[in-house]
Enzyme design. Structure first.
Site, PDB file in Angstrom:
ATOM      1  N   GLU A 258      41.685  25.222  64.018  1.00 33.49           N
ATOM      2  CA  GLU A 258      41.472  24.490  62.763  1.00 33.49           C
ATOM      3  C   GLU A 258      40.459  25.281  61.958  1.00 33.49           C
ATOM      4  OE1 GLU A 258      39.519  22.689  60.167  1.00 33.49           O
ATOM      5  OE2 GLU A 258      38.865  21.254  61.688  1.00 33.49           O
ATOM      6  N   CYS A 292      35.318  20.467  56.532  1.00 37.03           N
ATOM      7  CA  CYS A 292      36.539  21.225  56.258  1.00 37.03           C
ATOM      8  C   CYS A 292      37.424  20.510  55.259  1.00 37.03           C
ATOM      9  CB  CYS A 292      37.291  21.496  57.556  1.00 37.03           C
ATOM     10  SG  CYS A 292      37.875  20.006  58.379  1.00 37.03           S
TER      11      CYS A 292
END
Length: 490
Positions: A258, A292
């Site tokens: 990720e 994020c």
């Protein structure tokens, strides 16, 4: 400078945890951990590990694997349930530790603890659903079935921005699946991970099942290179993620990556501007933009741009910057001086390229201890293809990009290499569904903040934001397990 509010920290938490024992790093190397809100507060000197420490941890995990696998998921889930109950009792300790070493507001840290508890609850419940299927056989008196097997020892490499929740959403499914694990957290937030490992030890997890190796690149590289490691789950920068993938490619190492985002909120000409402003405030400046899924781009229709900024900029300017433990603080420091310098450099570069700073733009020092405080910043007249609009900043810096209609807004939103989160504000049901269909992002939102999701929804990106199965979902078992089929004649 000792923080009297954290009184449960013991010397063992400065060490690695290998095969059920706390141990110094090879050669006794250490790294200081400093409170980003106050440079006078040195939390401790934590182990700085290398290849020898990592090898010991992997070998301990490999030795523990057969017995742990033999328990089966239902009995393994009891350890997760026990850990969840302990975490509820230690919630305030974890929250204050997160705030002290990562910097986020105490309210944000408490929210992270609640998410970690929810992750444990969700993952524990999956124990009774890790099933395969029974299919028709072509022959008589034969059963044809499929089932899952854990892949083995896994390396879990976690970031500093969610030092409890992200390790938890790796550790919990790893252990439930029957894998054994080596956790390598960020060197900026080692204490939270040490307390997490303590949590599972107190929950009764056997020695060697969960190991902790503190440190930076040397420990991580050794984890990727070790032949007994079957998979690496990593959350962090695209450069490091790509290096992990390349480093294990020659031996077909399984990876789950990720890798960040450059997330856009689209504000169309029929948007509810008050709701949009509320959402941008939360998405761009919550946790000082260090997520994020943070809102780093506002793509706003030219017809409503002036009014949107009229409502947004005064609220951003009024945000109170300060330490996370101060109940009056509304935006926290960034995690360290490197991140602070990177934010200020991105602002300066944007100005050189024609961007106009509407508020913020500099370091905040007045009335604060020596820390890593960046003023929440809004930059207008950002070109859609400029560096600020294309590259992740990971700080409280919001770029405003003008769009001319719905199609132009979609084009701008999809112009980046990332695809973590995408959000649209519109009164049109048709355009809402079309945006959900056409935005190149893994997590989509309509008329709500574009950050976060529920503990049971996939945390997933598109394009360069994600590689491998998503986390926080039933699909995560496709990383930690592999399929087997069997035909049984009788």
């Amino acid at each position: 400078m000792v923080n009297p509010e954290i009184d449960h920290i013991q010397s063992r938490h400065l060490l690695n945890f290998i095969d059920g024992q706390w141990a110094s790093s090879e050669g006794g190397l250490t790294r200081p951990n400093v409170n980003p809100a106050d440079a006078r507060d040195v939390i401790g000197d934590f182990a700085e590990s290398g290849g020898v420490d990592t090898d010991r941890a992997v070998e301990a995990a490999a030795a523990a694997l057969p017995d742990w696998q033999a328990l089966g998921p239902i009995r393994r889930s009891r350890y997760l349930t026990a850990a969840g109950r302990l975490l509820e009792r230690r919630a305030e300790l974890f929250a204050r530790t997160i705030t002290r070493e990562q910097g986020k507001l105490l309210s944000e840290a408490r929210g992270e603890v609640e998410r970690a508890i929810a992750i444990l609850e969700f993952t524990s419940g999956e124990a009774r659903r890790m099933n395969g299927v029974t299919t028709p056989a072509e022959e008589e008196r034969t059963w044809a079935i499929t089932f899952r097997k854990p892949i083995g020892v896994v390396g879990l490499v976690s970031p500093w921005n969610f030092p409890l929740a992200i390790p938890m959403w790796k550790v919990a499914p790893a252990l439930l699946s029957g894998c054994t694990a080596v956790l390598k957290p960020s060197p900026f937030t080692p204490l939270t991970s040490a307390l997490l490992v303590d949590l599972f030890q107190d929950a009764g997890v056997p020695a060697g099942v969960l190991n902790l190796v503190q440190g930076d690149a040397a420990a991580g590289e050794a984890l990727v290179a070790h032949p007994l490691v079957a998979g690496i789950s990593f959350t962090g920068s695209p450069g490091v993620g790509a290096a992990i993938h390349r480093g294990g490619a020659h031996r077909l190492l399984r990876t789950q990556l990720e890798l960040g985002g450059k997330n856009a909120v689209l504000i169309l000409d029929d948007a509810d501007l008050d709701k949009a402003v509320d959402a941008v405030m939360k998405g761009a400046f919550g946790q000082a933009g260090q997520r994020c899924s943070a809102t780093s781009r506002v793509v706003v229709d030219v017809q409503v741009k002036e009014e949107f900024l009229r409502r947004l900029v005064p609220r951003v300017s009024a945000l109170r910057v300060g330490p996370g433990v101060d109940p009056l603080s509304q935006i926290c420091p960034v995690v360290n001086t490197d991140r602070m310098d990177a934010c200020l450099e991105a602002i300066s570069t944007a100005q050189d390229q024609g961007g106009k700073v509407l508020c913020g733009g500099d370091r905040v020092t007045d009335g604060l201890p020596e820390g890593c405080y960046v003023a929440p910043t809004v930059i207008d007249d950002v070109a859609w293809d400029s560096e600020l609009a294309q590259e992740e900043v990971f700080g409280p810096v919001l770029s405003v990009i003008e769009a001319h209609g719905f199609e132009d807004a979609l084009r701008i939103a999809n112009s980046v290499r990332y695809g973590m989160s995408g959000t649209v504000f519109t009164a049109s049901l048709v355009r809402a569904f079309e945006a959900v269909e056409r935005l190149d992002a893994g997590m989509l939102h309509v008329n709500r903040p574009g950050v976060g999701a529920y503990a049971h929804l996939p945390h997933v990106g598109a394009k360069a934001s994600q590689y491998g199965p998503p986390e926080c979902s039933p699909q995560v078992w496709d990383f930690y397990t592999e399929w087997r089929s069997a035909c049984l004649a009788y």
